[in-house]
Scaffold this motif. Structure first.
Motif, PDB file in Angstrom:
ATOM      1  N   ALA A 176     -16.320 -15.624 -38.305  1.00 27.71           N
ATOM      2  CA  ALA A 176     -15.955 -15.388 -36.910  1.00 27.71           C
ATOM      3  C   ALA A 176     -16.831 -16.208 -35.969  1.00 27.71           C
ATOM      4  O   ALA A 176     -18.033 -16.376 -36.177  1.00 27.71           O
ATOM      5  CB  ALA A 176     -16.098 -13.909 -36.578  1.00 27.71           C
ATOM      6  N   HIS A 209     -16.980 -15.326 -32.743  1.00 29.51           N
ATOM      7  CA  HIS A 209     -17.461 -14.378 -31.740  1.00 29.51           C
ATOM      8  C   HIS A 209     -17.290 -12.977 -32.293  1.00 29.51           C
ATOM      9  O   HIS A 209     -16.799 -12.800 -33.422  1.00 29.51           O
ATOM     10  CB  HIS A 209     -16.672 -14.547 -30.428  1.00 29.51           C
ATOM     11  N   GLU A 210     -17.717 -11.978 -31.500  1.00 25.67           N
ATOM     12  CA  GLU A 210     -17.723 -10.605 -32.008  1.00 25.67           C
ATOM     13  C   GLU A 210     -16.483  -9.812 -31.587  1.00 25.67           C
ATOM     14  O   GLU A 210     -16.441  -8.606 -31.790  1.00 25.67           O
ATOM     15  CB  GLU A 210     -18.990  -9.898 -31.515  1.00 25.67           C
ATOM     16  N   VAL A 223     -13.498 -10.078 -32.820  1.00 28.44           N
ATOM     17  CA  VAL A 223     -12.582  -9.821 -33.931  1.00 28.44           C
ATOM     18  C   VAL A 223     -13.082  -8.607 -34.719  1.00 28.44           C
ATOM     19  O   VAL A 223     -14.260  -8.276 -34.699  1.00 28.44           O
ATOM     20  CB  VAL A 223     -12.454 -11.043 -34.857  1.00 28.44           C
ATOM     21  N   PRO A 235     -15.886  -9.779 -39.353  1.00 26.46           N
ATOM     22  CA  PRO A 235     -16.671 -10.991 -39.135  1.00 26.46           C
ATOM     23  C   PRO A 235     -16.385 -12.109 -40.140  1.00 26.46           C
ATOM     24  O   PRO A 235     -16.703 -13.260 -39.893  1.00 26.46           O
ATOM     25  CB  PRO A 235     -18.117 -10.503 -39.265  1.00 26.46           C
TER      26      PRO A 235
END
Lengths: 263, 427
Positions: free
Chosen positions: A163, A165-166, A168, A171
């Motif tokens: 991922a 970014h956070e 989603v 990860p």
């Protein structure tokens, strides 16, 4: 040939080899990035509205099953969707409305909207609310590894994704992409590297110029039971039918619409 | 001294006459003792469980713009350890506050109300207070341990035992799903609210939630005892305020939540255990008030009975008292003698009542109440715990003594006024 010239030639050869390797790596990186964009493009409906009927059946290992049917309306160009629950009777009239980064759950009994999270489970099944979003692997993940593998009758490119970014739910994930550019299998992993969910997409249906999964099977890898010596997992089967690209009014993606239709 | 000797002699000689009164006092004191001991024991048990669940006598929690955490936790722990006399243990904790944690095993799922990441070495003494039905805490004291401590409620719901691998599913602080396979190191006896909590190592919790190693959301501060938790919490606030921004003192969790909701930069909230238990404490106080009221009414009834019996006794002994008056005993001495008799009767009967109460407590403590979920708050292993505090004992004794004294005073005063000639003349 003197030593200096030999050294220069050797250096040139090494540089060429390094350059070729870098080009190959860049090429592969570009290929996988392009593949991700292709995957997203094939299942996104940027220029049309999409509607479909969803049948979601959750089955506990060796136990009861729970059925939910819903109608989904999706507008990818504005990141909006609306889901209206039709069954079971106890949940009829409930709805989910996503507008941008906001996601609300509507309760027709209390006539109230609750702010909910895309990472939450949809109706306590194996599907997440975020699974109804348009595909955005290329925007949410980067490729950390790839290889080729046969999956049943499909020759697939397997991509390991991390991922970016956070926002989603998972990860890390691994996707199997068939030669047509369609995702056939997804493994979702937690931060600890534990396999949490496996999704199989055996069939797609063509809708206009794009594709929509016809059926999906989501397996919760953390909920399992041994029955007669065989490990059974909690399984959610999704059947998508009656797809339509008919234009929907803008008022459909509003709270007022949900309140009105639930009456 | 003569009066006292006379009183004791009279008491022993008139023992058959005092059987009814004595029996009433024995039963009353046994009842009061039983209720007091069970109430005190229930509260003591609740507090002991609460210390572990709510992070000590005073818990320190860090809040910063809606996020929970104490960035310089080691510094705060060192300050408290060095500058807080009366603290027995100061330890970091990493708590999981969200409600989406669950444990899965063999197809069964149990949601967890709270998951505590604790430093098992620092809190060794406090956590050993957990009543372990199976397993041990030792695996959790090792660094990087992938073990978990679950309650009997969870163990029975999942069908898991010591040594089994359970799946813990939760979300990281950024909201992403995560899971881990953990080995059940021990099963502790617990029901009710305190049963839906599991314990694992601080480092393991931080790893699973995406927190940095050594991170803490809370600091558990345990007091040695002997002062109120509010006073102790205030001292904790004072120590921390030297280097940290600290919220004002709170009477209960609701006050703290209102203050925290205002947001702002990093501030530490110190909450006393009695503030954590404010609602349960109010319930217990209500139960105690009702039980004391019932006892007061019961004492009143007994007192009226004793008073009537004393009247009859004094009538029966009028010749004896008249004779004593005739040979020179003053009326004050007669009053004192009869009151001393009553006092002796109270002491002897209360001693018997204590023994009877102990017997009742032994029976009641043996009853298994584990099938009643709410009983888990106040019981140990499903059984009530009796604990009679010296203060409670003295209050009970005073109550009975006061009731009997009041009951005996009227007849004793009447006896003191007996005219010797009239008493001797009567048949």
């Amino acid at each position: 040939m003197n030593k200096a010239r030999l050294a220069s030639l050797l250096l040139l050869a090494l540089s060429c080899a390094a350059g070729a390797g870098s080009l190959a790596a860049q090429s592969e990186t570009l290929d996988t990035a392009a593949l991700l964009r292709k995957v997203d493009a094939l299942v996104s409906f940027e220029d049309r509205d999409l509607a479909a009927r969803y049948r979601i059946e959750k089955r506990e290992p060796g136990g009861a099953s729970q059925l939910t049917t819903a109608t989904m309306f999706r507008r990818d160009r504005t990141d909006q969707y609306l889901i209206l629950i039709l069954e079971p009777a106890a949940d009829k009239g409930k709805g989910y409305l996503r507008v941008g980064d906001n996601l609300w759950l509507y309760d027709p009994v209390g006539k109230s909207f609750t702010f909910t999270s895309a990472k939450d489970r949809f109706q306590n099944s194996g599907i997440r609310n975020s699974d109804f979003n348009r595909s955005n692997f290329s925007g949410d993940y980067r490729v950390s590894g790839s290889r080729r593998e046969k999956l049943g009758k499909f020759d697939c490119q397997v991509l390991d994704l991390e991922a970016l970014h956070e926002r989603v739910s998972f990860p890390k994930c691994r996707i199997w992409v068939s030669e047509e550019g369609l995702v056939r299998k997804v493994e979702d992993y937690g931060l600890s590297g534990q396999l949490m969910r496996t999704t199989g997409i055996p069939s797609y249906q063509k809708v206009g110029e794009r594709w929509l999964p016809q059926s999906m099977v989501l397996v919760d890898n953390l909920v399992s039971r041994k029955i007669n010596g065989v490990v059974e997992y909690q399984r959610t089967t999704v059947t998508i039918s009656e797809p339509s690209l008919a234009a929907q009014p803008d008022t459909l993606f509003t709270k007022e619409y949900l309140e009105k239709v639930s009456r | 001294m003569t009066v006292l000797r006379l009183a004791l002699r009279s008491l022993s000689r008139n023992a058959p006459r005092y059987v009814f009164i004595g029996t009433a006092i024995v039963l009353a004191f046994a009842l009061i003792t039983t209720i007091s001991a069970l109430s005190d024991g229930a509260m003591a048990e609740l507090r002991a469980k609460s210390y572990r669940y709510f992070s000590g006598t005073a818990s320190v929690t860090g809040y910063e713009n809606g996020r929970i955490g104490i960035p310089r936790a080691d510094e705060a722990v060192a300050m408290l350890a060095a500058g807080l006399p009366g603290a027995s243990t100061v330890s970091k904790r990493s708590l999981y506050y969200r409600d989406d944690a669950l444990l899965a095993f063999n197809g069964e799922i149990v949601r967890q109300r709270r998951i505590v990441g604790a430093d098992f070495r620092a809190e060794a003494e406090e956590l050993r207070g957990l009543s372990l039905r199976a397993g041990s805490l030792a695996p959790l004291e090792a660094a990087g341990s992938r073990s978990i401590l679950v309650s009997t409620v969870v163990s029975e719901a999942l069908g898991c035992a010591v040594g089994d691998a359970v799946e813990l599913r939760l979300s990281t602080d950024s909201g992403q799903d995560n899971a881990a396979t953990l080995i059940v190191a021990g099963v502790f006896d617990e029901g009710s609210l305190f049963g839906y909590v599991s314990y694992l190592g601080l480092d393991t919790m931080n790893e699973l939630t995406g927190r940095s190693p050594g991170y803490a959301t809370d600091i558990a501060v345990y007091a040695k005892g002997g002062e109120s938790s509010f006073a102790f919490a205030e001292r904790v606030r004072q120590v921390l305020s030297a280097k940290f921004a600290v919220y004002e003192a709170f009477r209960d969790k609701a006050e703290r939540d209102v203050a925290v909701a205002r947001g702002g930069g990093l501030r530490l909230a110190v909450l006393a255990i009695d503030a954590q238990l404010a609602q349960i404490g109010d319930l217990m106080k209500a139960v105690l008030i009702v039980s004391r009221s019932v006892l007061a009414v019961f004492s009143l009834i007994v007192m009226v009975g004793i008073m009537n019996t004393y009247r009859i006794l004094i009538d029966q002994r009028s010749k004896e008292i008249g004779t004593m008056r005739a040979i020179g005993m003053q009326s004050r001495s007669v009053l004192a003698m009869i009151m001393a008799e009553a006092g002796g009767l109270v002491l002897a009967s209360c001693a018997c009542g204590l023994a009877v109460g102990a017997g009742i407590l032994a029976i009641v403590s043996g009853l298994d109440l584990s099938r009643y979920p709410a009983a888990g708050f106040f019981t140990a292993g499903g059984r009530l715990v009796a604990a009679l505090r010296p203060g409670s004992f003295l209050v009970n004794l005073g109550m009975i003594a006061g009731a009997v004294g009041l009951a005996a005073f009227g007849p004793a005063r009447k006896a003191a006024r007996i005219q010797p000639a009239e008493a001797l003349r009567s048949s």
